[in-house]
Design an enzyme around this catalytic site. Structure first.
Site, short mmCIF file in Angstrom:
data_model
loop_
_atom_site.label_atom_id
_atom_site.label_comp_id
_atom_site.label_asym_id
_atom_site.label_seq_id
_atom_site.Cartn_x
_atom_site.Cartn_y
_atom_site.Cartn_z
CB ILE B 104 -1.00 -0.01 1.18
CG1 ILE B 104 -0.30 0.09 2.54
CG2 ILE B 104 -1.88 -1.26 1.13
CD1 ILE B 104 -1.26 0.29 3.72
CE LYS B 105 6.09 0.44 -3.25
NZ LYS B 105 5.31 -0.69 -3.78
NE ARG B 106 -3.07 3.69 1.10
CZ ARG B 106 -3.21 3.21 -0.15
NH1 ARG B 106 -2.21 3.26 -1.02
NH2 ARG B 106 -4.37 2.70 -0.54
#
Lengths: 307, 307
Positions: B104-106
């Site tokens: 998700i690389k949030r």
């Protein structure tokens, strides 16, 4: 995109963005209860309550501000129903003539960035059919992966008349841990600022500003002044006013002499204004939209002191 | 979390993650047509086709690999139906005993990170009720905002036995633009690596590895060796094998002498194996799951050369 934003800011004489970052404890009890009755105390009820709350806020402020900035995390946490509330909030705000800044802060390699770009600011294809899914006018992105992670969005900005705000210097207290590192005599965030300025050269509008803007937190007035001179024609999206502690006096250096160059976000301070001491005595809980309207007008007056 | 991952890697003798990054042109025609008949050529049909495709892939590989890594962008682009397919894919993979790495690389400030953390690796509250929404075992995050943007997830890792993989050195070709900048005699990605190592100290498992890992692209073997010595007990999630160009020989330096320390992702190379020359003659389109299984076994054999 940037020309549309500037036009609206000038027409309304107001560089304020309302952050639509709902939380259940901001939503008036009556709206919550109604949705719990319909859907139980479920993620779906929370999402539906957010949408109803947002519509009230939008009705209260749409003629005063150029844009709203929904924070996708608040919706995403509730799963698919939450995402639908995010999409429906955007749809409703657009009907009311507002520009949408989708605060998504995505970052990924090019092939993946294409999927985000298609969904958020472009169109997704299903065989020969194509669809606009989220429909933001501009979105926030994280620069850590470098230009090829940004490029797919830049292409879509040209095709679909959209914009970007790329994180340069964020408002949180640990932002300096990485962003303030010295890279050959300048700070990392300054280097990123220069890159963002450079990335934006192909998207400069008729007022000289680029549709590729920068996120510069309101909590760093000194750094912002430096960035203003590094990237004079980059629009700043400025979070951190109000609840995060920054005041209008801190924000003078974020603007250019033309009174343009920055758009200031306030979220909780506006959408939950009815819970704030300053408005509590004047507005009942069910008048949350009127309280939000009053808070926008007060913020406008506050910002006009420095413009 | 990290102990569960290591246990599965050792039991299966396989440090492979299958990236569930579907695209419509990977999905066999019969699955697409069936869903177009049910839902029209719509985002919903795309999402349902992804789920059906993923279930087939999972059935084909669940007993061979420790984990799958769905890339949320592929689903998010189709809106709420897409997000539901992401959630349902995770649910199905968990039923089959797989660990889930949510790609998700949030990245966001703490108060927002809390919402992401609750939704993805914790629980969201609706009044006195609480729900697990996405249910990943571990997720990827972007470090640009500094530690207070990571801290809410770290708390959840402790409470819910979860893990993180934080971007250190990504696999894309422009990754060096920011990540390779010199910060006082070392590269930024090395500094970030040290921070990630430090952030992980409170989550070290019984094998000495931390539940806070690092994303280190397979396309940078030389840099990975350096990182291996900076952060010897940090697990590396390694994208870029196969379709992005890296080979097993490039990956030796990503592992420690104990044969642990890295988990290698392949997405397209496995899930669309039936379209690859090496498998096309042996597997028909409807045998896409068998082709994926064969590709996993070939990748396992390839990696065993260096372990």
């Amino acid at each position: 995109m940037i020309d549309r934003l500037i036009e609206k800011i000038e027409a309304l004489q107001n560089p304020t963005v309302v952050g639509l970052d709902p939380r259940l404890n901001y939503v008036p009890r009556a709206i919550r209860e109604k949705n719990y009755e319909l859907y139980g105390k479920t993620p779906k009820a929370a999402a539906k309550a957010f949408l109803e709350f947002n519509k009230g806020i939008i009705d209260g402020i749409y003629d005063l501000v150029p844009a709203v900035k929904p924070q996708i995390a608040m919706y995403e946490q509730y799963g698919s129903e939450g995402i639908q509330a995010y999409i429906d909030t955007i749809g409703y705000a657009k009907e009311k003539g507002l520009l949408i800044i989708g605060d998504i802060k995505r970052s990924d390699i090019a092939s993946t960035a294409e999927a985000y770009a298609d969904g958020h600011i472009g169109r997704v294809k299903v065989e020969e059919e194509s669809y606009s899914i989220y429909g933001e006018d501009t979105i926030t992105l994280n620069p850590y992966l470098g230009y090829d992670s940004i490029e797919p969005y830049v292409g879509h900005c040209k095709t679909y008349d959209k914009g970007l705000f790329i994180l340069v210097k964020t408002s949180n207290s640990n932002s300096g841990e990485i962003q303030d590192l010295d890279v050959g005599g300048e700070k990392l965030y300054e280097r990123v600022g220069k890159l963002v300025h450079q990335w934006g050269q192909s998207l400069v509008g008729k007022r000289g500003y680029s549709s590729i803007g920068a996120v510069v937190g309101a909590t760093h007035p000194h750094q912002a002044e430096g960035l203003r001179s590094i990237m004079p024609k980059t629009y700043f999206l400025v979070p951190g006013y109000g609840a995060q502690g920054a005041k209008a006096e801190d924000l003078k250096g974020y603007f250019n002499r033309d009174g343009l160059g920055a758009i200031i976000n306030s979220s909780r301070g506006i959408i939950a204004a009815y819970q704030r001491e300053a408005y509590q005595s004047k507005y009942k809980e069910e008048e949350f939209a009127l309280a939000a309207r009053a808070a926008v007008l007060d913020m406008k007056k506050d910002l006009q002191k420095i413009l």
